[in-house]
Design a protein around this motif. Structure first.
Motif, PDB file in Angstrom:
ATOM      1  N   VAL A 411       0.855  -1.191   0.000  1.00  0.00           N
ATOM      2  CA  VAL A 411       0.000   0.000   0.000  1.00  0.00           C
ATOM      3  C   VAL A 411       0.890   1.240   0.000  1.00  0.00           C
ATOM      4  CG1 VAL A 411      -1.739   1.292   1.273  1.00  0.00           C
ATOM      5  CG2 VAL A 411      -1.858  -1.212   1.203  1.00  0.00           C
ATOM      6  N   PRO A 412       0.657   2.178  -0.919  1.00  0.00           N
ATOM      7  CA  PRO A 412       1.461   3.411  -0.959  1.00  0.00           C
ATOM      8  C   PRO A 412       1.238   4.276   0.272  1.00  0.00           C
ATOM      9  CG  PRO A 412       0.296   3.038  -3.033  1.00  0.00           C
ATOM     10  CD  PRO A 412      -0.290   2.096  -2.035  1.00  0.00           C
ATOM     11  N   HIS A 413       2.083   5.310   0.403  1.00  0.00           N
ATOM     12  CA  HIS A 413       1.960   6.194   1.565  1.00  0.00           C
ATOM     13  C   HIS A 413       0.835   7.191   1.394  1.00  0.00           C
ATOM     14  CE1 HIS A 413       3.812   9.567  -0.613  1.00  0.00           C
ATOM     15  NE2 HIS A 413       4.663   8.690  -1.100  1.00  0.00           N
ATOM     16  N   GLU A 414       0.376   7.392   0.160  1.00  0.00           N
ATOM     17  CA  GLU A 414      -0.755   8.278  -0.116  1.00  0.00           C
ATOM     18  C   GLU A 414      -1.365   7.870  -1.442  1.00  0.00           C
ATOM     19  OE1 GLU A 414      -0.991  12.779   0.667  1.00  0.00           O
ATOM     20  OE2 GLU A 414      -0.661  12.695  -1.495  1.00  0.00           O
ATOM     21  N   LEU A 435      -7.241   1.264   3.611  1.00  0.00           N
ATOM     22  CA  LEU A 435      -5.827   1.290   3.212  1.00  0.00           C
ATOM     23  C   LEU A 435      -4.926   1.813   4.322  1.00  0.00           C
ATOM     24  CD1 LEU A 435      -6.087   2.648  -0.446  1.00  0.00           C
ATOM     25  CD2 LEU A 435      -5.797   0.276   0.283  1.00  0.00           C
ATOM     26  N   GLY A 436      -5.479   2.598   5.228  1.00  0.00           N
ATOM     27  CA  GLY A 436      -4.662   3.152   6.302  1.00  0.00           C
ATOM     28  C   GLY A 436      -3.749   4.264   5.838  1.00  0.00           C
ATOM     29  N   CYS A 437      -4.176   5.034   4.841  1.00  0.00           N
ATOM     30  CA  CYS A 437      -3.356   6.141   4.342  1.00  0.00           C
ATOM     31  C   CYS A 437      -4.268   7.254   3.835  1.00  0.00           C
ATOM     32  CB  CYS A 437      -2.412   5.664   3.246  1.00  0.00           C
ATOM     33  SG  CYS A 437      -3.220   5.231   1.691  1.00  0.00           S
ATOM     34  N   PRO A 438      -3.737   8.477   3.707  1.00  0.00           N
ATOM     35  CA  PRO A 438      -4.555   9.579   3.193  1.00  0.00           C
ATOM     36  C   PRO A 438      -4.958   9.352   1.737  1.00  0.00           C
ATOM     37  CG  PRO A 438      -2.553  10.391   4.257  1.00  0.00           C
ATOM     38  CD  PRO A 438      -2.388   8.913   4.093  1.00  0.00           C
TER      39      PRO A 438
END
Length: 527
Positions: A411-414, A435-438
């Motif tokens: 999963v990417p950081h954003e 996803l747990g990201c912005p």
């Protein structure tokens, strides 16, 4: 005073053809579109008339130049992107060999499954970075070899959709590095691979593959007849863009950001992309699924997984409600029904059921390839309302996105989000929480056409690189981030584990269901 240069991006989608005009700093100044259509034929075939597709492109360009008026003389380049996969055959005279087979076509399901189960698939995946699936041109050629050899015998060139438009505009038979390498090539070299072609058993069809042209560095002039028909300047450079998925990623700011940036496209299909800086950074998975494609940069690549159906799942369930209301004499516009979804979905019960969004008749391709995959609710209960089911569908799309990202290296950081579902507050919240990201919405309506035009901007020398172009074209074009909900995130983390566990148990069930349905069809035919 000399008018400021204008760049045109053509995006030939499955159901809509668009031509869009941009300034050289990325401002959209005009757009023209035409709905196009495809037909479903026997045995899961999905076809589109090639002549009509070209006529639609001409019509949008006529509309666009009419809107621009005298400013049309300032058009500096035209770039083309379009729907990927599929097979668009032409003969030696440049005439279509029947209708195009689209990426939605399911006739290659059996062949794709057999190849995926063979030892040859691992070799194929290691070279292309792309798992085999039903919709690819390679599989469609194998189907044609078995069932329609006369089509291949008559053909001189096998195009994809955008290649067909490029040929009509320039007279040049070509494809781009993204289409060429993920189907028949090696992502490390960005070229065709004889080893891949031989492994597929398509040595005899290699003659159909057109030369690879990189629009970053190469263009061809517009032919006079098309200039006369469309109002475009005669001889204007025409740029063959990358496939629509790559173009959409580029137009959404995927290139030029820090490594690991992600982009999700939630349109009819779902595409979940991760930017990687080099071939060494690609992560191949045990499921031998997903895609690796070149980006219009020296070494950069995009690694992604693609769901066969994203908002098609929403269309399906809303369509059920619409059909019921209509049968009871209640007339409601589908758009009105969709407009009220967000508040109702956000108020519904979380995880009232687990939904796997495999509604496409072609099955699924990301993060696994299974033509027989079908959608399902798990855990339905008597107290579940229609709104609860709708929320489960939205949540299922978010779970599918995470499943895809984890199959594409993590999963990417954003996430930069585009596509029709990006307008939904509920979808953005669920996606961020799963996803747990912005999640930031791309505030550009035509990201695919913009990505094509950005390649043209580099080709024409307006920018030295796609990274430089991205800095200008995507500045201030993202929403404020939607952050994970601290209460929903742990709940969704647990639910995702169950989502994937259920998915892993389903293939033998889908196989049995497919056999039963085949039997039912045979029974109806013989009755």
């Amino acid at each position: 005073m000399t008018a400021a240069p204008i760049l045109i991006g053509i995006d030939a989608g499955t159901s809509v053809m668009k031509s869009v005009a941009f300034t050289t700093d990325g401002e959209q100044i005009a757009v023209a579109s035409r709905k196009n259509a495809y037909v479903c034929v026997a045995d899961g075939g999905v076809e589109q008339d090639m002549a009509t597709t070209w006529a639609d492109a001409v019509a949008t360009l006529q509309d666009l130049t009419a809107q621009l008026g005298d400013r049309a003389a300032a058009i500096a380049a035209v770039a083309i992107t379009g729907q990927g996969d599929g097979t668009w055959l032409i003969d030696a005279d440049g005439k279509p060999v029947g209708p195009a087979w689209l990426w939605l076509d399911a006739r290659g399901g059996r062949i794709a499954r057999e190849f995926a189960a063979s030892d040859r698939h691992q070799t194929h995946y290691e070279r292309t970075g792309t798992g085999i699936n039903t919709c690819q041109q390679s599989v469609q050629m194998l189907v044609m070899k078995q069932r329609h050899p006369e089509r291949l015998a008559r053909a001189a060139t096998a195009f994809h959709c955008k290649d067909w438009l490029y040929f009509n505009m320039t007279g040049v038979r070509a494809t781009d590095p993204s289409e060429a390498s993920f189907t028949f090539g090696d992502f490390r070299t960005r070229r065709y691979s004889d080893a891949v072609i031989e492994n597929l058993g398509l040595e005899g069809e290699a003659r159909l593959l057109p030369p690879v042209v990189d629009g970053r560095t190469t263009s061809h002039p517009l032919v006079r007849s098309v200039a006369d028909a469309t109002g475009l300047p005669s001889g204007v450079p025409v740029v063959l863009g990358y496939v629509d998925i790559v173009a959409t990623g580029v137009g959404s700011g995927l290139v030029g950001e820090t490594p690991g940036t992600g982009c999700s496209v939630l349109g009819s299909t779902g595409v979940h992309m991760r930017h990687v800086r080099s071939a060494d950074a690609v992560t191949l998975n045990d499921m031998r699924s997903g895609y690796v494609m070149p980006l219009p940069a020296e070494n950069d690549l995009v690694q992604f997984q693609s769901n066969m159906a994203a908002t098609l799942n929403i269309d399906w369930i809303v369509g059920l409600a619409w059909e019921f209301l209509k049968s009871e004499g209640v007339e409601r516009d589908r758009g009105q029904l969709m407009a009220h979804l967000d508040d109702r979905v956000l108020a519904a019960e979380p995880v009232s059921a687990i939904y796997h969004p495999y509604i496409s008749e072609a099955g699924e391709r990301g993060p696994f390839m299974e033509p027989l995959a079908r959608a399902q609710f798990t855990g339905l209960h008597f107290g579940a309302s229609f709104d609860d089911l709708m929320r489960a569908v939205f949540e299922g799309l978010a779970f599918a996105a995470r499943d895809c990202f984890e199959g594409a290296g993590g999963v990417p950081h954003e996430i930069k989000l585009t596509g029709g579902a990006a307008r939904s507050r509920a979808m953005r919240l669920f996606l961020a929480s799963v996803l747990g990201c912005p999640v930031r919405t791309v505030e550009r309506e035509e990201a695919g056409a913009a990505g094509a035009a950005m390649i043209a901007a580099v080709s024409c020398g307006v920018f030295a690189s796609i990274e430089d172009c991205t800095t200008v074209w995507t500045r201030d074009r993202f929403s404020e981030p939607t952050l994970p909900d601290p209460d929903l995130a742990p709940l969704y983390d647990s639910a995702f584990g169950l989502y994937r566990e259920i998915r892993e148990q389903l293939p033998p069930i889908w196989s049995r269901l497919g056999a039963i349905r085949n039997l039912a069809r045979e029974t109806r035919r013989s009755a």
